[in-house]
Design a protein around this motif. Structure first.
Motif, mmCIF file in Angstrom:
data_model
loop_
_atom_site.group_PDB
_atom_site.id
_atom_site.type_symbol
_atom_site.label_atom_id
_atom_site.label_comp_id
_atom_site.label_asym_id
_atom_site.label_seq_id
_atom_site.Cartn_x
_atom_site.Cartn_y
_atom_site.Cartn_z
ATOM 1 N N LEU A 9 0.847 -1.188 0.000
ATOM 2 C CA LEU A 9 0.000 0.000 0.000
ATOM 3 C C LEU A 9 0.883 1.239 0.000
ATOM 4 C CD1 LEU A 9 -2.747 -0.883 2.657
ATOM 5 C CD2 LEU A 9 -2.685 -1.436 0.215
ATOM 6 N N ARG A 10 0.526 2.214 -0.833
ATOM 7 C CA ARG A 10 1.241 3.492 -0.834
ATOM 8 C C ARG A 10 0.212 4.611 -0.729
ATOM 9 N NH1 ARG A 10 4.393 5.172 -6.085
ATOM 10 N NH2 ARG A 10 5.578 3.264 -5.654
ATOM 11 N N GLY A 11 0.262 5.332 0.385
ATOM 12 C CA GLY A 11 -0.687 6.405 0.610
ATOM 13 C C GLY A 11 -0.192 7.741 0.090
ATOM 14 N N ASN A 12 -1.110 8.550 -0.416
ATOM 15 C CA ASN A 12 -0.799 9.904 -0.878
ATOM 16 C C ASN A 12 -1.870 10.872 -0.405
ATOM 17 O OD1 ASN A 12 1.594 10.136 -2.916
ATOM 18 N ND2 ASN A 12 0.550 8.248 -3.518
ATOM 19 N N LEU A 13 -1.452 12.072 -0.069
ATOM 20 C CA LEU A 13 -2.429 13.116 0.204
ATOM 21 C C LEU A 13 -3.184 13.454 -1.075
ATOM 22 C CD1 LEU A 13 -3.505 15.137 2.341
ATOM 23 C CD2 LEU A 13 -1.779 16.748 1.516
ATOM 24 N N GLN A 14 -2.448 13.530 -2.179
ATOM 25 C CA GLN A 14 -3.030 13.759 -3.497
ATOM 26 C C GLN A 14 -2.312 12.848 -4.490
ATOM 27 O OE1 GLN A 14 -3.992 18.138 -4.294
ATOM 28 N NE2 GLN A 14 -2.282 18.318 -2.862
ATOM 29 N N MET A 15 -3.013 11.870 -5.000
ATOM 30 C CA MET A 15 -2.367 10.870 -5.859
ATOM 31 C C MET A 15 -1.791 11.484 -7.130
ATOM 32 S SD MET A 15 -3.964 7.374 -7.464
ATOM 33 C CE MET A 15 -3.004 6.416 -8.632
ATOM 34 N N LYS A 16 -2.362 12.566 -7.615
ATOM 35 C CA LYS A 16 -1.861 13.180 -8.847
ATOM 36 C C LYS A 16 -0.408 13.615 -8.715
ATOM 37 C CE LYS A 16 -3.454 17.903 -7.800
ATOM 38 N NZ LYS A 16 -4.284 19.034 -8.275
ATOM 39 N N ARG A 46 -7.322 14.815 -1.537
ATOM 40 C CA ARG A 46 -7.106 14.969 -0.102
ATOM 41 C C ARG A 46 -8.373 14.782 0.731
ATOM 42 N NH1 ARG A 46 -4.327 20.134 1.238
ATOM 43 N NH2 ARG A 46 -3.367 20.069 -0.812
ATOM 44 N N GLU A 47 -9.555 14.850 0.132
ATOM 45 C CA GLU A 47 -10.796 14.667 0.893
ATOM 46 C C GLU A 47 -11.190 13.202 1.028
ATOM 47 O OE1 GLU A 47 -10.656 16.899 -1.708
ATOM 48 O OE2 GLU A 47 -10.338 18.625 -0.377
ATOM 49 N N ASP A 48 -10.572 12.312 0.250
ATOM 50 C CA ASP A 48 -10.968 10.900 0.256
ATOM 51 C C ASP A 48 -10.527 10.188 1.532
ATOM 52 O OD1 ASP A 48 -12.295 10.681 -2.243
ATOM 53 O OD2 ASP A 48 -10.360 10.739 -3.264
ATOM 54 N N LYS A 49 -11.274 9.147 1.886
ATOM 55 C CA LYS A 49 -10.967 8.335 3.060
ATOM 56 C C LYS A 49 -11.351 6.896 2.765
ATOM 57 C CE LYS A 49 -11.874 7.875 8.025
ATOM 58 N NZ LYS A 49 -12.648 8.404 9.184
ATOM 59 N N ASP A 50 -10.469 5.973 3.106
ATOM 60 C CA ASP A 50 -10.687 4.539 2.916
ATOM 61 C C ASP A 50 -10.997 4.217 1.455
ATOM 62 O OD1 ASP A 50 -10.288 4.248 5.621
ATOM 63 O OD2 ASP A 50 -12.418 4.225 6.114
ATOM 64 N N VAL A 51 -10.130 4.681 0.557
ATOM 65 C CA VAL A 51 -10.283 4.419 -0.874
ATOM 66 C C VAL A 51 -8.956 3.905 -1.435
ATOM 67 C CG1 VAL A 51 -12.096 6.141 -1.195
ATOM 68 C CG2 VAL A 51 -9.690 6.790 -1.509
ATOM 69 N N CYS A 52 -9.010 3.319 -2.622
ATOM 70 C CA CYS A 52 -7.787 2.805 -3.236
ATOM 71 C C CYS A 52 -7.901 2.804 -4.755
ATOM 72 C CB CYS A 52 -7.470 1.397 -2.732
ATOM 73 S SG CYS A 52 -8.690 0.140 -3.165
ATOM 74 N N VAL A 53 -6.734 2.736 -5.417
ATOM 75 C CA VAL A 53 -6.631 2.610 -6.871
ATOM 76 C C VAL A 53 -5.715 1.423 -7.135
ATOM 77 C CG1 VAL A 53 -5.853 3.694 -9.006
ATOM 78 C CG2 VAL A 53 -6.968 5.078 -7.250
ATOM 79 N N ILE A 54 -6.182 0.465 -7.941
ATOM 80 C CA ILE A 54 -5.446 -0.779 -8.145
ATOM 81 C C ILE A 54 -5.002 -0.917 -9.593
ATOM 82 C CG2 ILE A 54 -6.749 -1.883 -6.290
ATOM 83 C CD1 ILE A 54 -8.331 -3.402 -8.440
#
Length: 479
Positions: A159-166, A186-194
């Protein structure tokens, strides 16, 4: 009649040969102009490349300070004593060996320090990225190589977390692109991109939920779920940071900033590995750097760097332009001298009658060579003036070609290496290639010296032919 007058008469009397020499010197002088101009243009190109990409800084932990803190904490706990202090732990195993480790609280960048820097005047935006965190996939299968022994692997996904994935470095570098769904903000919570591969293996789609827990306590640890909001595809494969299928590119799952710590079983104890800060106006890059360095934080804990995945890579790429320009100058000068040497040598061999007449009236060999030199300098002066007028256009074309060639070379190199910059180079090509060249007084002076110097060297080199001939031999050839 003096040497100057003889030179003028000879140039006018042989227009075809004079035009040939004029063309050769014109082309040579034009490329010498371009070579000197490109050396000046390389710095301008580097600055424009930085403007096109956007200036940024990266904050990461300082390894030397980390080791020093470990030594201090170890001494405070005491020798041969079990204990924990400020995220550092010591424990003696039943075997008598000592095990030491650090937790997230010791290794992480301090969130408060990141926020302080983000509030500096001139910083337009920022991102925080966690360390790659291995967790157990609960309700889906990971991708793994069936032919590889998995006994030493954690049997998890990263898992790699980002404040802003862009702003994740693999997104910025063009290694991945989200084609289904969207990226994490930055507003998202408990989400992912696979990855596409992981989605196809498990029949997953946007809107499904994945479950994770601590890989060390698979059966007993709390399970956390994250909603799939995007599926990414590879443009260039990501190079794993460690060996093992837990870290393979297809098993990297991007999440919101605070999700990895929960799935790892360390809620409220995050591990921030990098923080990146973007400069609003790249022309104030150094000014903003100084403002940031004046912020009151524990700077000894950090390395504060230019974002090496972007601006430094491009700068390094364009630093080579000066070297290429120098090679062009050397090649043009050497080849021009050789061509002119053969041209003047051809002239002299075909002017036996003229040389015989000059020798018969008492002129020395030196006078003959001096006359040929005068002819060359007269034609060279005209060619240089013409090259000066054409220099801005020729130099611009050469500079544009060199910059485009370097961009293409960089792109091909990146496409041949997994996990390296690819997209960022091509996206900025149109902005970067628009380089400006300046034909200043210094460039004109050095080009004039170089052009006339080539003619002098060529004439003196070809003059060896006259020097090697005896006057009687030259006179005998007149018949």
């Amino acid at each position: 009649m003096n040497v100057f007058q003889l030179g003028i008469r000879s140039v006018v009397r042989k227009p075809v040969k004079s035009m040939l020499l004029l063309l050769i010197v014109f082309v040579s002088a034009s490329f010498i102009y371009a070579g000197f101009a490109c050396q000046n243009a390389s710095i301008q190109t580097q600055n424009e490349g930085k403007q096109a990409i956007g200036g940024s800084f990266r904050l990461e932990g300082n390894e030397a300070n980390r080791k020093a803190r470990i030594e201090v904490l170890s001494a405070k706990i005491g020798e041969n004593v079990n204990g924990s202090l400020d995220g550092y732990h010591k424990e003696q195993l039943p075997s008598g060996e000592w095990m030491v480790w650090t937790d997230n609280s010791f290794e992480t960048l301090t969130y408060g320090d990141i926020i302080k820097i983000s509030e500096v005047d001139g910083v337009s935006d920022f991102n925080i990225t966690t360390a790659n965190t291995v967790v157990n996939p609960v309700n889906f299968q990971r991708i793994e190589d069936k032919d590889v022994d998995q006994s030493s692997d954690q049997l998890g996904v990263s898992l790699r977390g980002n404040l802003q994935m862009k702003y994740d470095f693999d997104v910025q570098n063009g290694n991945i692109v989200v084609n289904d769904g969207r990226m994490i903000n930055r507003e998202d919570k408990d989400v992912c991109v696979i990855s596409r591969e992981l989605a196809e293996l498990n029949g997953l789609k946007v809107g499904d939920r994945l479950e994770f827990n601590n890989w060390k306590e698979r059966e007993t640890s709390t399970v956390y779920s994250a909603e799939i909001i995007g599926i990414y595809d590879f443009v260039q494969k990501i190079t794993p940071i460690m060996s093992g299928d837990s870290y393979r590119a297809e098993n990297i799952i991007f999440t919101d900033l605070r999700f990895p710590e929960k799935a790892e079983g360390c809620e409220d104890d995050p591990l921030y590995q990098y923080a990146t800060f973007w400069v609003e106006d790249v022309n104030e890059y150094e000014i903003v750097r100084e403002r940031i360095k004046s912020v009151d934080i524990e700077w000894e804990k950090y390395d504060f760097l230019d974002n090496t995945g972007m601006s430094d890579t491009m700068a390094e790429n364009f630093n080579d332009l000066s070297k290429v320009s120098s090679l062009i100058l050397v090649f043009v000068m050497v080849s021009s001298v050789l061509i002119l040497l053969f041209v003047f040598l051809f002239w002299m061999k075909n002017r036996v009658h003229e040389m015989g007449v000059l020798l018969s009236i008492g002129k020395g060999k030196g006078t003959i060579v001096l006359q040929v030199l005068m002819e060359g300098l007269l034609i060279g002066a005209v060619a240089f003036v013409l090259a000066t007028f054409s220099a801005p256009f020729v130099s611009m074309q050469v500079a544009d070609y060199l910059v485009g060639y370097q961009l293409q070379e960089e792109l091909e190199r990146n496409q041949a290496e997994e996990g390296m910059v690819a997209k960022s180079v091509t996206e900025t090509e149109s902005s970067v290639v628009g380089v400006s060249v300046n034909i200043g007084t210094e460039v004109v002076f050095f080009t004039a010296i170089s052009t006339m110097g080539m003619i002098v060297v060529s004439v003196l080199g070809s003059g060896i032919y006259i020097a090697s001939q005896k006057p009687k031999d030259i006179l005998s050839k007149m018949s």
